[in-house]
Write a protein that holds these residues in place. Structure first.
Motif, PDB file in Angstrom:
ATOM      1  N   ASP A  81      18.329   7.920  -0.415  1.00  0.00           N
ATOM      2  CA  ASP A  81      17.325   8.080  -0.186  1.00  0.00           C
ATOM      3  C   ASP A  81      16.871   7.221  -0.003  1.00  0.00           C
ATOM      4  O   ASP A  81      16.933   6.274  -0.381  1.00  0.00           O
ATOM      5  N   ALA A  82      15.412   7.113   0.806  1.00  0.00           N
ATOM      6  CA  ALA A  82      14.599   5.803   1.014  1.00  0.00           C
ATOM      7  C   ALA A  82      13.586   5.737  -0.181  1.00  0.00           C
ATOM      8  O   ALA A  82      13.469   4.695   0.548  1.00  0.00           O
ATOM      9  N   GLY A  83      13.460   6.507  -1.202  1.00  0.00           N
ATOM     10  CA  GLY A  83      12.770   5.570  -2.028  1.00  0.00           C
ATOM     11  C   GLY A  83      11.576   6.178  -1.989  1.00  0.00           C
ATOM     12  O   GLY A  83      11.119   7.462  -1.158  1.00  0.00           O
ATOM     13  N   VAL A  84      10.318   6.124  -3.243  1.00  0.00           N
ATOM     14  CA  VAL A  84       9.238   6.386  -2.969  1.00  0.00           C
ATOM     15  C   VAL A  84       8.731   5.784  -1.615  1.00  0.00           C
ATOM     16  O   VAL A  84       8.681   4.583  -1.236  1.00  0.00           O
ATOM     17  N   ILE A  85       7.972   6.215  -1.068  1.00  0.00           N
ATOM     18  CA  ILE A  85       7.914   5.677   0.817  1.00  0.00           C
ATOM     19  C   ILE A  85       5.882   6.073   0.000  1.00  0.00           C
ATOM     20  O   ILE A  85       5.297   7.207  -0.202  1.00  0.00           O
ATOM     21  N   GLN A  86       4.809   4.623   0.501  1.00  0.00           N
ATOM     22  CA  GLN A  86       3.835   5.304   0.464  1.00  0.00           C
ATOM     23  C   GLN A  86       3.125   4.421   1.993  1.00  0.00           C
ATOM     24  O   GLN A  86       4.081   3.334   2.991  1.00  0.00           O
ATOM     25  N   SER A  87       2.541   5.105   2.151  1.00  0.00           N
ATOM     26  CA  SER A  87       1.433   4.239   4.194  1.00  0.00           C
ATOM     27  C   SER A  87       0.266   3.861   3.832  1.00  0.00           C
ATOM     28  O   SER A  87      -0.480   5.131   2.555  1.00  0.00           O
ATOM     29  N   PRO A  88      -0.742   3.549   3.792  1.00  0.00           N
ATOM     30  CA  PRO A  88      -0.018   2.490   4.706  1.00  0.00           C
ATOM     31  C   PRO A  88      -0.102   1.190   4.133  1.00  0.00           C
ATOM     32  O   PRO A  88       0.350   1.096   2.898  1.00  0.00           O
ATOM     33  N   ARG A  89       1.244   0.197   4.041  1.00  0.00           N
ATOM     34  CA  ARG A  89       1.123  -1.117   3.429  1.00  0.00           C
ATOM     35  C   ARG A  89      -0.018  -1.967   3.283  1.00  0.00           C
ATOM     36  O   ARG A  89       0.092  -2.356   2.572  1.00  0.00           O
ATOM     37  N   HIS A  90      -0.662  -2.112   4.737  1.00  0.00           N
ATOM     38  CA  HIS A  90      -1.597  -2.502   4.287  1.00  0.00           C
ATOM     39  C   HIS A  90      -3.448  -1.943   4.640  1.00  0.00           C
ATOM     40  O   HIS A  90      -3.102  -1.401   5.700  1.00  0.00           O
ATOM     41  N   GLU A  91      -3.619  -1.792   4.425  1.00  0.00           N
ATOM     42  CA  GLU A  91      -5.078  -0.833   4.730  1.00  0.00           C
ATOM     43  C   GLU A  91      -6.454  -2.275   4.877  1.00  0.00           C
ATOM     44  O   GLU A  91      -6.873  -3.078   3.225  1.00  0.00           O
ATOM     45  N   VAL A  92      -7.201  -2.251   5.699  1.00  0.00           N
ATOM     46  CA  VAL A  92      -8.473  -3.500   5.796  1.00  0.00           C
ATOM     47  C   VAL A  92      -9.695  -2.389   5.522  1.00  0.00           C
ATOM     48  O   VAL A  92      -8.978  -1.931   7.396  1.00  0.00           O
ATOM     49  N   THR A  93     -10.404  -2.504   5.126  1.00  0.00           N
ATOM     50  CA  THR A  93     -11.614  -1.503   5.627  1.00  0.00           C
ATOM     51  C   THR A  93     -12.661  -2.212   5.248  1.00  0.00           C
ATOM     52  O   THR A  93     -13.043  -3.137   3.959  1.00  0.00           O
ATOM     53  N   GLU A  94     -13.713  -1.650   5.673  1.00  0.00           N
ATOM     54  CA  GLU A  94     -15.395  -1.969   5.609  1.00  0.00           C
ATOM     55  C   GLU A  94     -15.945  -1.494   4.057  1.00  0.00           C
ATOM     56  O   GLU A  94     -15.753  -0.388   4.148  1.00  0.00           O
ATOM     57  N   MET A  95     -16.785  -1.869   4.031  1.00  0.00           N
ATOM     58  CA  MET A  95     -17.060  -1.664   2.526  1.00  0.00           C
ATOM     59  C   MET A  95     -17.989  -0.088   2.930  1.00  0.00           C
ATOM     60  O   MET A  95     -18.693  -0.416   4.314  1.00  0.00           O
ATOM     61  N   GLY A  96     -17.960   0.781   2.196  1.00  0.00           N
ATOM     62  CA  GLY A  96     -18.746   2.645   2.288  1.00  0.00           C
ATOM     63  C   GLY A  96     -17.404   3.446   3.255  1.00  0.00           C
ATOM     64  O   GLY A  96     -18.369   4.388   3.076  1.00  0.00           O
TER      65      GLY A  96
END
Lengths: 109, 113
Positions: free
Chosen positions: B1-16
């Motif tokens: 099993d691949a384990g728990v998979i989260q996405s994205p690993r990194h996220e940069v976003t603007e306020m709002g």
């Protein structure tokens, strides 16, 4: 007062030393987890225990339910053991985890 | 099993902006947890599901946060609108049952500028 207290907050050891990290909690629990978080950020579950003692390789975890206290021991510590160790009791009535602040361990060669 | 998979690993976003974090638990696990980790507060439980049903969302900081689990193999955590103080690492974990060993994903590092 925090529901989970860990000590020490920071620990520096020489390779080969015996390490002990302590955790005290004030809530009723179903089980207690010890987690390891490496500098890269990933979290690994080391132990889940509800009584007595568990051993996995050089790691030993103990818990005293009556005293609401758990310890994590590392025998013959190694630089690769350097990480943050987090105590996480699971609430008895709900099962969700609450967390200590973590103990940052650094093992020097 | 691949384990728990989260996405994205990194996220940069603007306020709002709206941010959606995703999690795929380990197959056969019935409990799923969303946690947030910050320097100031450490790890905190946001919400957890058992058999796709939200059990405890008392850790969700504000109405801006919402989480869903439409089926046993997928969950989302949404922040709308995002704020700089939401910047943190968000972990998803799953376990067979609530009281059993939890397995963590690698986390999503969110930065709101």
């Amino acid at each position: 007062k925090n529901e989970v207290e860990q000590s020490p907050q920071n620990l520096t050891a020489q390779e080969g030393e015996f390490i002990t990290i302590n955790c005290s909690y004030s809530v009723g629990i179903s089980a207690l987890h010890w987690l390891q978080q490496h500098p890269g950020g990933g979290i690994v579950s080391l132990f889940m225990l509800s009584s007595g003692k568990k051993k996995h390789g050089r790691l030993i975890a103990t818990i005293n339910i009556q005293e609401k206290h758990s310890s994590l021991h590392i025998t013959a510590s190694h630089p690769r053991d350097s990480a943050v160790y987090i105590c996480a009791p699971g609430r008895g009535s709900q099962g969700n985890l609450i967390f200590g602040k973590g103990t940052k361990l650094s093992v020097k060669p | 099993d691949a384990g728990v998979i989260q996405s994205p690993r990194h996220e940069v976003t603007e306020m709002g902006q709206e941010v959606t974090l995703r999690c795929k638990p380990i197959s056969g696990h019935n409990s799923l947890f969303w946690y947030r980790q910050t320097m100031m507060r450490g790890l905190e439980l946001l919400i957890y599901f058992n058999n796709n049903v939200p059990i405890d969302d008392s850790g969700m900081p504000e109405d801006r946060f919402s989480a869903k689990m439409p089926n046993a193999s997928f969950s989302t955590l949404k922040i709308q609108p995002s704020e700089p103080r939401d910047s943190a690492v968000y972990f998803c974990a799953s376990s067979v049952q609530v009281y059993t060993e939890a397995f963590f994903g690698q986390g999503t590092r969110l930065t709101v500028v």
